[in-house]
Design a protein around this motif. Structure first.
Motif, short mmCIF file in Angstrom:
data_model
loop_
_atom_site.label_atom_id
_atom_site.label_comp_id
_atom_site.label_asym_id
_atom_site.label_seq_id
_atom_site.Cartn_x
_atom_site.Cartn_y
_atom_site.Cartn_z
N LYS A 30 0.84 -1.20 0.00
CA LYS A 30 0.00 0.00 0.00
C LYS A 30 0.88 1.26 0.00
CE LYS A 30 -3.78 -0.48 2.13
NZ LYS A 30 -4.89 -0.61 3.08
N GLN B 129 3.89 1.48 -1.15
CA GLN B 129 4.49 1.58 -2.49
C GLN B 129 3.50 2.11 -3.52
OE1 GLN B 129 7.71 1.44 -3.26
NE2 GLN B 129 7.97 1.16 -1.07
N GLU B 130 2.25 1.70 -3.41
CA GLU B 130 1.21 2.20 -4.32
C GLU B 130 1.03 3.71 -4.14
OE1 GLU B 130 -0.64 0.87 -6.83
OE2 GLU B 130 0.69 -0.86 -6.63
N ILE B 131 1.08 4.17 -2.91
CA ILE B 131 0.96 5.61 -2.63
C ILE B 131 2.15 6.35 -3.24
CG2 ILE B 131 0.97 7.36 -0.81
CD1 ILE B 131 -0.57 5.22 0.93
N HIS C 225 4.05 5.40 -5.72
CA HIS C 225 3.98 5.35 -7.18
C HIS C 225 2.92 6.32 -7.70
CE1 HIS C 225 4.73 3.78 -11.13
NE2 HIS C 225 3.42 3.67 -11.31
N ALA C 226 1.79 6.39 -7.04
CA ALA C 226 0.75 7.34 -7.45
C ALA C 226 1.26 8.78 -7.34
CB ALA C 226 -0.51 7.15 -6.58
N ARG D 107 -5.58 7.99 -7.09
CA ARG D 107 -4.72 7.25 -8.02
C ARG D 107 -4.22 5.95 -7.38
NH1 ARG D 107 -1.29 8.84 -12.68
NH2 ARG D 107 -2.94 10.37 -12.97
N ALA D 108 -3.97 5.98 -6.06
CA ALA D 108 -3.47 4.80 -5.35
C ALA D 108 -4.60 3.87 -4.90
CB ALA D 108 -2.64 5.23 -4.14
N ILE E 114 -3.23 7.69 3.52
CA ILE E 114 -1.91 8.26 3.22
C ILE E 114 -1.25 8.75 4.49
CG2 ILE E 114 -0.72 10.16 2.05
CD1 ILE E 114 -2.60 9.71 -0.31
#
Length: 191
Positions: free
Chosen positions: A6, A8-10, A12-13, A34-35, A42
């Motif tokens: 999660k 990493q997704e934040i 990357h977004a 986006r994430a 966040i």
């Protein structure tokens, strides 16, 4: 989704949005969307947007350093080390245009000023590989005796410009043109 996934997704977004729209046009709500997480999520991982921006920079910086050090021979000549680092950096930027666009914004914003100031004006031997290389070159009278800020501009400014122009589609950087560009940067700083 696991906690680290999660996070990493934040990151990357944030990378995508900031690279596309800039810092100010990438609010936490848009990053969260986006994430595919809630905005409050966040704040479980990052105290605020400034912390997120700086942690993303550090992650990219670490990834670049790891990449350019592959195959690096610290005992080779100064020129060979310069060519290796410069070529690897340019190739990294070509292969990772989002990272490049983010880093350009970061370094040219208030976020990057402290990092750049320490890199360029901080104490000698602060651990920065490029700075150490240039200082060594000046000490050995291989590199022109110019202020470090000027040496960085001559050595790396053109690399950033051609990486940007490649990403924008103005020039196609193949292996030959990369080698010629790196050589021109070397020619700009050598005595």
């Amino acid at each position: 989704m696991a906690t680290s996934e999660k996070r990493q997704e934040i990151l990357h977004a944030a990378l995508e949005l900031i690279a596309e729209h800039g810092f100010h046009d990438a609010p936490i709500a848009a990053i969260a969307e986006r994430a595919s997480v809630g905005a409050g999520t966040i704040y479980r991982y990052f105290e605020n947007k400034d912390v997120l921006i700086n942690e993303l920079f550090q992650a990219l910086h670490d990834r670049i350093c790891a990449g350019i050090l592959k195959g690096y021979a610290p005992d080779s000549s100064l020129r060979e080390r310069f060519v290796h680092l410069s070529t690897a950096l340019l190739r990294y930027f070509i292969d990772n245009p989002l990272d490049f666009r983010y880093l350009e914004q970061y370094h040219n914003s208030p976020y990057g000023v402290a990092f750049r100031r320490d890199r360029l004006l901080g104490s000698e031997g602060n651990g920065d590989l490029y700075r150490s290389l240039l200082e060594e070159g000046v000490a050995q009278q291989i590199v022109k005796d110019l202020p470090l800020v000027v040496l960085f501009a001559l050595a790396f400014g053109p690399l950033l410009a051609v990486a940007r122009d490649h990403i924008l589609g103005f020039v196609e950087l193949d292996a030959s043109l990369i080698a010629q560009t790196v050589q021109a940067c070397w020619d700009g700083i050598k005595r």
